[in-house]
Design an enzyme around this catalytic site. Structure first.
Site, PDB file in Angstrom:
ATOM      1  N   TYR A  52     -47.277   4.683  16.996  1.00 21.14           N
ATOM      2  CA  TYR A  52     -46.220   5.631  16.613  1.00 21.14           C
ATOM      3  C   TYR A  52     -45.612   6.240  17.861  1.00 21.14           C
ATOM      4  O   TYR A  52     -46.340   6.651  18.759  1.00 21.14           O
ATOM      5  CB  TYR A  52     -46.788   6.752  15.731  1.00 21.14           C
ATOM      6  CG  TYR A  52     -46.475   6.532  14.273  1.00 21.14           C
ATOM      7  CD1 TYR A  52     -45.155   6.434  13.852  1.00 21.14           C
ATOM      8  CD2 TYR A  52     -47.489   6.426  13.330  1.00 21.14           C
ATOM      9  CE1 TYR A  52     -44.857   6.221  12.520  1.00 21.14           C
ATOM     10  CE2 TYR A  52     -47.189   6.217  11.995  1.00 21.14           C
ATOM     11  CZ  TYR A  52     -45.864   6.112  11.600  1.00 21.14           C
ATOM     12  OH  TYR A  52     -45.565   5.894  10.284  1.00 21.14           O
ATOM     13  N   GLU A  54     -42.382   8.422  17.782  1.00 21.79           N
ATOM     14  CA  GLU A  54     -41.166   9.188  17.483  1.00 21.79           C
ATOM     15  C   GLU A  54     -40.699   9.938  18.724  1.00 21.79           C
ATOM     16  O   GLU A  54     -41.517  10.549  19.426  1.00 21.79           O
ATOM     17  CB  GLU A  54     -41.405  10.211  16.366  1.00 21.79           C
ATOM     18  CG  GLU A  54     -41.340   9.608  14.993  1.00 21.79           C
ATOM     19  CD  GLU A  54     -42.711   9.414  14.414  1.00 21.79           C
ATOM     20  OE1 GLU A  54     -43.644   9.132  15.217  1.00 21.79           O
ATOM     21  OE2 GLU A  54     -42.857   9.533  13.191  1.00 21.79           O
ATOM     22  N   ASP A 199     -18.223  -2.737  16.449  1.00 21.12           N
ATOM     23  CA  ASP A 199     -19.478  -3.358  16.029  1.00 21.12           C
ATOM     24  C   ASP A 199     -19.424  -4.789  16.561  1.00 21.12           C
ATOM     25  O   ASP A 199     -18.729  -5.635  16.009  1.00 21.12           O
ATOM     26  CB  ASP A 199     -19.545  -3.325  14.499  1.00 21.12           C
ATOM     27  CG  ASP A 199     -20.754  -4.063  13.953  1.00 21.12           C
ATOM     28  OD1 ASP A 199     -21.427  -4.776  14.721  1.00 21.12           O
ATOM     29  OD2 ASP A 199     -21.016  -3.932  12.745  1.00 21.12           O
ATOM     30  N   THR A 226     -26.287  -5.716  16.478  1.00 26.65           N
ATOM     31  CA  THR A 226     -27.638  -6.211  16.226  1.00 26.65           C
ATOM     32  C   THR A 226     -28.079  -6.889  17.513  1.00 26.65           C
ATOM     33  O   THR A 226     -27.265  -7.136  18.407  1.00 26.65           O
ATOM     34  CB  THR A 226     -27.673  -7.254  15.086  1.00 26.65           C
ATOM     35  OG1 THR A 226     -26.689  -8.256  15.369  1.00 26.65           O
ATOM     36  CG2 THR A 226     -27.382  -6.638  13.741  1.00 26.65           C
ATOM     37  N   LYS A 229     -28.484 -11.973  16.948  1.00 25.00           N
ATOM     38  CA  LYS A 229     -27.528 -13.048  16.650  1.00 25.00           C
ATOM     39  C   LYS A 229     -27.272 -13.845  17.938  1.00 25.00           C
ATOM     40  O   LYS A 229     -28.197 -14.452  18.453  1.00 25.00           O
ATOM     41  CB  LYS A 229     -26.253 -12.435  16.057  1.00 25.00           C
ATOM     42  CG  LYS A 229     -26.508 -11.722  14.715  1.00 25.00           C
ATOM     43  CD  LYS A 229     -25.228 -11.248  14.075  1.00 25.00           C
ATOM     44  CE  LYS A 229     -25.449 -10.705  12.678  1.00 25.00           C
ATOM     45  NZ  LYS A 229     -25.747  -9.256  12.641  1.00 25.00           N
ATOM     46  N   ARG A 235     -35.055  -9.304  15.647  1.00 24.65           N
ATOM     47  CA  ARG A 235     -34.269  -8.633  14.615  1.00 24.65           C
ATOM     48  C   ARG A 235     -34.225  -7.130  14.921  1.00 24.65           C
ATOM     49  O   ARG A 235     -35.261  -6.501  15.093  1.00 24.65           O
ATOM     50  CB  ARG A 235     -34.973  -8.881  13.278  1.00 24.65           C
ATOM     51  CG  ARG A 235     -34.170  -8.671  12.053  1.00 24.65           C
ATOM     52  CD  ARG A 235     -34.693  -9.560  10.947  1.00 24.65           C
ATOM     53  NE  ARG A 235     -34.201 -10.906  11.163  1.00 24.65           N
ATOM     54  CZ  ARG A 235     -32.990 -11.331  10.814  1.00 24.65           C
ATOM     55  NH1 ARG A 235     -32.134 -10.525  10.237  1.00 24.65           N
ATOM     56  NH2 ARG A 235     -32.635 -12.569  11.051  1.00 24.65           N
TER      57      ARG A 235
HETATM   58  N1  DSN Z   1     -25.749 -10.538   7.606  1.00 28.32           N
HETATM   59  C1  DSN Z   1     -24.983 -10.613   8.812  1.00 28.32           C
HETATM   60  C2  DSN Z   1     -24.232 -11.885   8.929  1.00 28.32           C
HETATM   61  O1  DSN Z   1     -24.723 -12.885   8.460  1.00 28.32           O
HETATM   62  O2  DSN Z   1     -23.154 -11.902   9.492  1.00 28.32           O
HETATM   63  C3  DSN Z   1     -24.072  -9.467   8.965  1.00 28.32           C
HETATM   64  O3  DSN Z   1     -24.733  -8.302   8.669  1.00 28.32           O
END
Ligand code: DSN
Length: 419
Positions: A52, A54, A199, A226, A229, A235
């Site tokens: 933990y 925080e 974003d 994120t 990707k 993730r």
């Molecule tokens: N789920 C993601 C995507 O596949 O683009 C976006 O949040």
């Protein structure tokens, strides 16, 4: 790698091993997916998951933080370097959390955000009515002026911005294959006294690797993203602030204690590892190849006369109108290709005459194939294979395609290390 899991829990092991096999034997074309390195996976599976923590490095609510502080500081410093930001919060558990925390940091209930229309490539968290966000904030959407070229209607955006006076002008997308005119976004935001936020989840790796422009260079204030990707990390999510310490402090407070509890320190360590990999020169080569491969696929579809939204791609993804191009729905195309071992997703296209759960389009891209070492020739071969399956659709064609997929996959195993 899974000795204990196999021995202790055969049922979960079967699911994990099955997914390992599926990813190794098939071709992954979902443009928001990728393969992480073994080093990233080891960090995710480390003892840091037990802790933990925080708070933030040097300011935690629990003891025993020497190593969590070290890991989070590494992630923050590397993220700042990758994106040219002065502040980074690496604790968001995902991209949606990053966006939600960003809204709560910058807005009061009832304030307005100008974001991209979902059906024109935007994202649910950019103001789609199904999200709870729309019960709190007022979202107004913009879209493309010309679906065939992808040009955003900046004049209309400016007109609407002047009318609704947003606090945030939001750029970013999950199904838009072109580069935005960042200077125009910043100009419009400044004209109406809004913050310019993007974003960058889909293209974070392209920005980090220099294959796409960095919105910070045009004056954007904040980027959310994120990390899993094109950036090829675990993730999770992240929020970057270009220069305002005041904004960065608001964002930190919004993530914790505003929205989240204990940060996932194992994933934060894995983010640090992935950012370290992205800082290497080899990542620049990777990012450039992702775009070249997507363009090689687009050329094959164009030569076939298929209808791609915006006519092709300038990034890692293609949005194709399967209904017009092949006379089948996006869902039917997804299922057929799945049977051949090619994984992608059905997707709505702008002004889609079909329903969101049964749309006309398919969305696919090259981040994962490129990690496997695919070049333009192999990417073009995959596109040709897809056309063959989508055109003929019979069992023999699907079976033959599935064999070719397997041999392509075997010839390009998922690499363990991204040195
Ligand atoms: N789920 C993601 C995507 O596949 O683009 C976006 O949040």
């Amino acid at each position: 790698m899974y000795d204990f899991l196999e021995r202790e829990d055969a049922e979960v092991y079967a699911a994990v091993a099955g997914e390992e096999r599926r990813e190794a034997e098939g071709l992954e074309l979902i443009p928001s997916e990728n393969y992480v390195s073994r080093a990233v996976r080891e960090a995710m599976a480390s003892a840091l998951t037990n802790k933990y923590a925080e708070g933030y490095p040097g300011k935690r609510y629990y003891g025993g933080q020497a190593f969590t502080d070290a890991a989070e500081t590494l992630a923050i410093e590397r993220a700042k370097k990758l994106f040219g930001a002065q502040f980074a919060n690496v604790q968001p558990l995902g991209g949606a959390n990053a966006n939600i925390a960003m809204y709560f940091a910058l807005l009061e209930p009832g304030d307005t955000v100008l974001g991209m229309e979902l059906s024109h490539g935007g994202h649910l968290t950019h103001g789609h009515p199904v999200t709870y966000l729309t019960k709190i904030f007022n979202f107004v959407r913009y879209g493309m002026k010309n679906i065939e070229t992808g040009e955003i209607d900046y004049d209309e955006m400016r007109r609407v911005a002047k009318e609704v006076k947003p606090k945030i002008v939001l750029a970013g997308f999950s199904a838009y294959p072109r580069e935005l005119d960042y200077a125009k976004f910043v100009e419009i935001a400044r004209e109406v006294g809004a913050l310019a936020v993007m974003d960058v989840a889909h293209i974070a790796g392209l920005i980090a690797g220099g294959a796409a422009k960095n919105p910070f260079d045009a004056g954007f204030d904040i980027l959310t993203t994120t990390t899993h990707k094109t950036l090829r990390g675990p993730r999770g999510g992240m929020i970057l602030t270009r220069e305002s310490e005041e904004l960065a402090k608001k964002i930190d407070k919004s993530i914790f204690p505003g929205l989240q509890g204990g940060p996932h320190m194992n994933n934060i360590a894995a983010k640090a590892v992935a950012f370290g990999e992205a800082l290497r020169p080899s990542f620049t080569t990777y990012a450039a190849q992702v775009v070249k491969n997507a363009q090689a696929m687009a050329e094959v579809f164009a030569a076939h006369g298929a209808r791609m939204i915006t006519g092709g791609t300038s990034n890692h993804l293609i949005l194709l109108d399967a209904q017009t191009s092949f006379g089948i729905s996006g869902g039917e195309a997804e299922t057929l290709l799945d049977r051949a071992g090619i994984t992608l997703n059905k997707n709505a296209i702008p002004d889609d005459p079909r329903k969101p759960m049964d749309p006309s389009g398919i969305r696919f891209g090259t981040p994962a194939l490129t990690t496997r070492g695919f070049g333009e020739a192999e990417s073009a071969q995959v596109a040709a294979l897809m056309i063959d399956v989508l055109t003929k659709r019979d069992g023999a064609t699907v079976a033959a395609a599935s064999k070719t997929v397997r041999s392509l996959a075997d010839a390009h195993p998922i690499p363990e290390s991204f040195a």
